[in-house]
Each structure stands twice: as structure tokens, then as C-alpha cells.
Scaffold this motif. Sequence first.
Motif, PDB file in Angstrom:
ATOM      1  N   TYR A  27       6.154   5.650   5.498  1.00  0.00           N
ATOM      2  CA  TYR A  27       5.056   4.533   5.747  1.00  0.00           C
ATOM      3  C   TYR A  27       3.894   5.337   6.087  1.00  0.00           C
ATOM      4  O   TYR A  27       3.949   5.772   6.994  1.00  0.00           O
ATOM      5  N   SER A  39       0.629   1.699   3.408  1.00  0.00           N
ATOM      6  CA  SER A  39       1.281   1.755   2.267  1.00  0.00           C
ATOM      7  C   SER A  39       2.804   2.388   2.520  1.00  0.00           C
ATOM      8  O   SER A  39       2.699   3.051   3.624  1.00  0.00           O
ATOM      9  N   TYR A  40       3.809   2.169   1.856  1.00  0.00           N
ATOM     10  CA  TYR A  40       4.992   2.559   1.988  1.00  0.00           C
ATOM     11  C   TYR A  40       5.854   3.047   0.657  1.00  0.00           C
ATOM     12  O   TYR A  40       5.328   2.380  -0.356  1.00  0.00           O
ATOM     13  N   GLN A  67       6.460  -7.510   5.907  1.00  0.00           N
ATOM     14  CA  GLN A  67       6.355  -7.731   4.629  1.00  0.00           C
ATOM     15  C   GLN A  67       7.737  -7.979   4.171  1.00  0.00           C
ATOM     16  O   GLN A  67       8.787  -7.411   4.418  1.00  0.00           O
ATOM     17  N   VAL A  69      10.446  -9.113   1.169  1.00  0.00           N
ATOM     18  CA  VAL A  69      10.501  -8.976  -0.229  1.00  0.00           C
ATOM     19  C   VAL A  69      11.900  -9.416  -0.735  1.00  0.00           C
ATOM     20  O   VAL A  69      12.916  -8.965  -0.236  1.00  0.00           O
ATOM     21  N   ALA A  72      13.703  -7.361  -4.929  1.00  0.00           N
ATOM     22  CA  ALA A  72      13.159  -6.072  -5.290  1.00  0.00           C
ATOM     23  C   ALA A  72      13.943  -5.273  -6.481  1.00  0.00           C
ATOM     24  O   ALA A  72      15.239  -5.512  -6.394  1.00  0.00           O
ATOM     25  N   LEU A  80      10.541   2.669  -4.887  1.00  0.00           N
ATOM     26  CA  LEU A  80       9.446   1.630  -4.909  1.00  0.00           C
ATOM     27  C   LEU A  80       8.438   1.910  -4.018  1.00  0.00           C
ATOM     28  O   LEU A  80       8.286   2.517  -2.910  1.00  0.00           O
ATOM     29  N   GLU A  81       7.249   1.675  -4.448  1.00  0.00           N
ATOM     30  CA  GLU A  81       5.946   1.642  -3.707  1.00  0.00           C
ATOM     31  C   GLU A  81       5.105   0.545  -3.575  1.00  0.00           C
ATOM     32  O   GLU A  81       5.106  -0.359  -4.642  1.00  0.00           O
ATOM     33  N   GLU A  82       4.623   0.226  -2.221  1.00  0.00           N
ATOM     34  CA  GLU A  82       3.887  -0.819  -2.023  1.00  0.00           C
ATOM     35  C   GLU A  82       2.669  -0.151  -1.268  1.00  0.00           C
ATOM     36  O   GLU A  82       2.697   0.634  -0.410  1.00  0.00           O
ATOM     37  N   ILE A  85      -1.415  -2.727   2.172  1.00  0.00           N
ATOM     38  CA  ILE A  85      -1.252  -3.733   3.164  1.00  0.00           C
ATOM     39  C   ILE A  85      -2.212  -3.749   4.428  1.00  0.00           C
ATOM     40  O   ILE A  85      -2.582  -2.690   4.819  1.00  0.00           O
TER      41      ILE A  85
END
Length: 115
Positions: A27, A39-40, A67, A69, A72, A80-82, A85
Amino acid sequence: MLLAGCAVIGVSALHFEGVSDHWLVKYKVVDNGDSQTASYIIDYIGEGEPPETFDYIVSTRIAKSEQTVTGASFKGRGMLEEGNIQHGARVAEDEVIVAEFSWDGKTEKVVLELK
């Protein structure tokens, strides 16, 4: 010979990381002075193939951000990248970040620490 470099003044970053038996979470919070963006990256590190789908919650306790989800998927990429935020309150070095995962009837919690 002249060697020149540049740095972005006023921008800092905090890196948090946590690992469990099945999950690795990284993170990152970038602070430009006026605002923060997080972002994580989530990676499945358990034995065998990663789950086809999973649910997760990544929450910050002090900044009161969450967050959630459901369904996923890694979509064949292995991680997985998000990103992008936004937090209501500022994330600091003493932040408590927790990621909770549910998949295939299992659950697991990952506590992230400042690195």
C-alpha cells in the motif's frame, strides 16, 4: 561534464506492506502537500492456483477509509492493482491498515506495517 538531477519538491510517500499465508499486500500513499493519493497491489502467494474470484476490504483506521470489493479477479495477471484512492483524513506513519480477504469459504486478515 555536468550532471543534473531533479526531484519533485514537496512530494513524499509512505509505503506499507503486509503478508499472510495466502496474500501479500503493498500500500503506497503519495502526499503532495495539498492532498494524498493511495494505491495498493494485492498478490496471491498461497499454494496452488489463485482463486478465480475473491472479496476483500482494505481499511485505514485513523484516516477512516475503506475499499470494499466483491468478486475481484486477477484476470490472468497474477496480481491486482488499485489506484487513485482519495482519503478524507490524512494517512500518517502511525496509520493502521488492514486487508481482509474471503475466498473459497476461507477468510484471512493481513495487517500492513510501515516499511
